[in-house]
Design an enzyme around this catalytic site. Structure first.
Site, PDB file in Angstrom:
ATOM      1  N   LYS A  13      87.563 -71.594  -2.913  1.00 42.22           N
ATOM      2  CA  LYS A  13      87.419 -71.996  -4.324  1.00 42.22           C
ATOM      3  C   LYS A  13      87.957 -73.411  -4.555  1.00 42.22           C
ATOM      4  CE  LYS A  13      90.019 -68.661  -5.997  1.00 42.22           C
ATOM      5  NZ  LYS A  13      90.523 -68.030  -4.754  1.00 42.22           N
ATOM      6  N   ARG A  88      92.494 -63.726 -13.396  1.00 43.13           N
ATOM      7  CA  ARG A  88      92.762 -62.899 -12.217  1.00 43.13           C
ATOM      8  C   ARG A  88      92.991 -61.442 -12.591  1.00 43.13           C
ATOM      9  NH1 ARG A  88      94.992 -67.231  -8.711  1.00 43.13           N
ATOM     10  NH2 ARG A  88      95.664 -66.452  -6.713  1.00 43.13           N
ATOM     11  N   ARG A 127      95.286 -73.723   6.823  1.00 43.88           N
ATOM     12  CA  ARG A 127      95.652 -74.667   5.744  1.00 43.88           C
ATOM     13  C   ARG A 127      97.140 -75.021   5.846  1.00 43.88           C
ATOM     14  NH1 ARG A 127      94.261 -72.551  -0.080  1.00 43.88           N
ATOM     15  NH2 ARG A 127      95.990 -71.122   0.169  1.00 43.88           N
ATOM     16  N   ARG A 139     102.860 -74.434   1.402  1.00 44.46           N
ATOM     17  CA  ARG A 139     103.062 -73.386   0.399  1.00 44.46           C
ATOM     18  C   ARG A 139     103.860 -72.238   0.989  1.00 44.46           C
ATOM     19  NH1 ARG A 139      97.491 -72.091  -2.629  1.00 44.46           N
ATOM     20  NH2 ARG A 139      98.645 -70.152  -2.915  1.00 44.46           N
ATOM     21  N   ARG A 150      98.996 -60.845  -1.317  1.00 48.67           N
ATOM     22  CA  ARG A 150      98.078 -61.565  -2.210  1.00 48.67           C
ATOM     23  C   ARG A 150      96.690 -60.906  -2.174  1.00 48.67           C
ATOM     24  NH1 ARG A 150      98.700 -67.316   0.211  1.00 48.67           N
ATOM     25  NH2 ARG A 150      97.148 -67.967  -1.311  1.00 48.67           N
TER      26      ARG A 150
HETATM   27  P1  AMP Z   1      96.724 -69.719  -5.988  1.00 48.45           P
HETATM   28  O1  AMP Z   1      97.127 -71.144  -5.801  1.00 48.45           O
HETATM   29  O2  AMP Z   1      95.546 -69.564  -6.896  1.00 48.45           O
HETATM   30  O3  AMP Z   1      96.544 -68.998  -4.662  1.00 48.45           O
HETATM   31  O4  AMP Z   1      97.935 -68.994  -6.732  1.00 48.45           O
HETATM   32  C1  AMP Z   1      99.215 -68.909  -6.137  1.00 48.45           C
HETATM   33  C2  AMP Z   1     100.040 -67.880  -6.850  1.00 48.45           C
HETATM   34  O5  AMP Z   1     100.238 -68.273  -8.218  1.00 48.45           O
HETATM   35  C3  AMP Z   1      99.455 -66.481  -6.935  1.00 48.45           C
HETATM   36  O6  AMP Z   1      99.690 -65.712  -5.771  1.00 48.45           O
HETATM   37  C4  AMP Z   1     100.162 -65.921  -8.150  1.00 48.45           C
HETATM   38  O7  AMP Z   1     101.503 -65.567  -7.865  1.00 48.45           O
HETATM   39  C5  AMP Z   1     100.209 -67.137  -9.067  1.00 48.45           C
HETATM   40  N1  AMP Z   1      98.999 -67.229  -9.904  1.00 48.45           N
HETATM   41  C6  AMP Z   1      98.049 -68.198  -9.886  1.00 48.45           C
HETATM   42  N2  AMP Z   1      97.089 -67.984 -10.783  1.00 48.45           N
HETATM   43  C7  AMP Z   1      97.429 -66.821 -11.408  1.00 48.45           C
HETATM   44  C8  AMP Z   1      96.823 -66.043 -12.427  1.00 48.45           C
HETATM   45  N3  AMP Z   1      95.658 -66.401 -12.991  1.00 48.45           N
HETATM   46  N4  AMP Z   1      97.473 -64.901 -12.817  1.00 48.45           N
HETATM   47  C9  AMP Z   1      98.640 -64.525 -12.267  1.00 48.45           C
HETATM   48  N5  AMP Z   1      99.248 -65.206 -11.291  1.00 48.45           N
HETATM   49  C10 AMP Z   1      98.660 -66.344 -10.849  1.00 48.45           C
END
Ligand code: AMP
Length: 201
Positions: A13, A88, A127, A139, A150
């Site tokens: 994405k 999400r 990554r 990260r 996740r």
């Molecule tokens: P991402 O960078 O999209 O993989 O997000 C990293 C982490 O941020 C996730 O594993 C969640 O802990 C938190 N996070 C990001 N977007 C959301 C969302 N829309 N709702 C809840 N937690 C989120």
């Protein structure tokens, strides 16, 4: 153009969102990035979110919805945006629909990345390795153990959105197992068939 990119972690994405930013000149709104910035800056939201994110779980809907509601009112979002990693959960999906309705607009497309989840952990670990090799920050949640959580969160809370948007006839699916350029071409074909709302409203 107001888009949602939907798919599990590692589905591509973020990579595709960056390409769309260049092509359409609209910003990528990654709630993960926004939360990581809040954690780094030790803001009240960041302090609340840190442990949850480190464990691979989802931050509360209230926090994330508030961040998005504020962000979409920024001037750079006037012509649209690409939501990457949001919504999400079903309550988040309801929230974004309501937010857009209140602003007299709506979603143009929801693009689902269909992937075989066996490749995902490898992509995420790659990554992390690449970031490490380039001397960039890695990260904390890009480890095999946290990735498992996740992915579980994705299936439990996010995958139901596929049915939600399908029922609203907003869902478009791309083959996320294809090469990066091929996925971009699939997305562009979808977007060419979509009539941008700014032309009609
Ligand atoms: P991402 O960078 O999209 O993989 O997000 C990293 C982490 O941020 C996730 O594993 C969640 O802990 C938190 N996070 C990001 N977007 C959301 C969302 N829309 N709702 C809840 N937690 C989120």
């Amino acid at each position: 153009m107001r888009l949602i990119l939907l798919g599990p972690p590692g589905a591509g994405k973020g990579t595709q969102a960056q390409r769309l930013v260049e092509k359409y000149g609209i910003p990528q709104l990654s709630t993960g990035e926004m939360l990581r910035s809040a954690v780094a800056a030790k803001t009240p939201v960041g302090l609340k979110a840190k442990a949850v994110m480190d464990a691979g779980e989802l931050v509360s809907d209230d926090i994330v919805n508030a961040i998005v509601a504020e962000r979409i009112d920024q001037p750079d979002c006037a012509r649209g945006f690409i939501l990457d990693g949001y919504p999400r959960t079903l309550p988040q999906a309801d929230a974004i629909e309501r937010m857009l309705e209140e602003r007299g607009t709506g979603l143009d497309a929801v693009i689902e990345f269909a992937v075989n989840d066996k490749v995902l952990v490898g992509r995420v670990l790659k990554r992390a390795d690449e970031a490490r090799a380039a001397g960039q920050p890695v990260r904390k949640d890009d480890t095999a153990e946290v990735f498992d959580e996740r992915l579980r969160e994705y299936y439990k809370k996010t995958a139901p959105l596929i049915g939600y948007f399908y029922a609203r006839r907003q869902l478009k699916t791309v083959d996320g197992m294809a090469g990066i350029d091929d996925v971009t071409a699939q997305i562009e074909a979808i977007l060419e068939a979509v009539k941008p709302r700014e032309k009609v409203s």
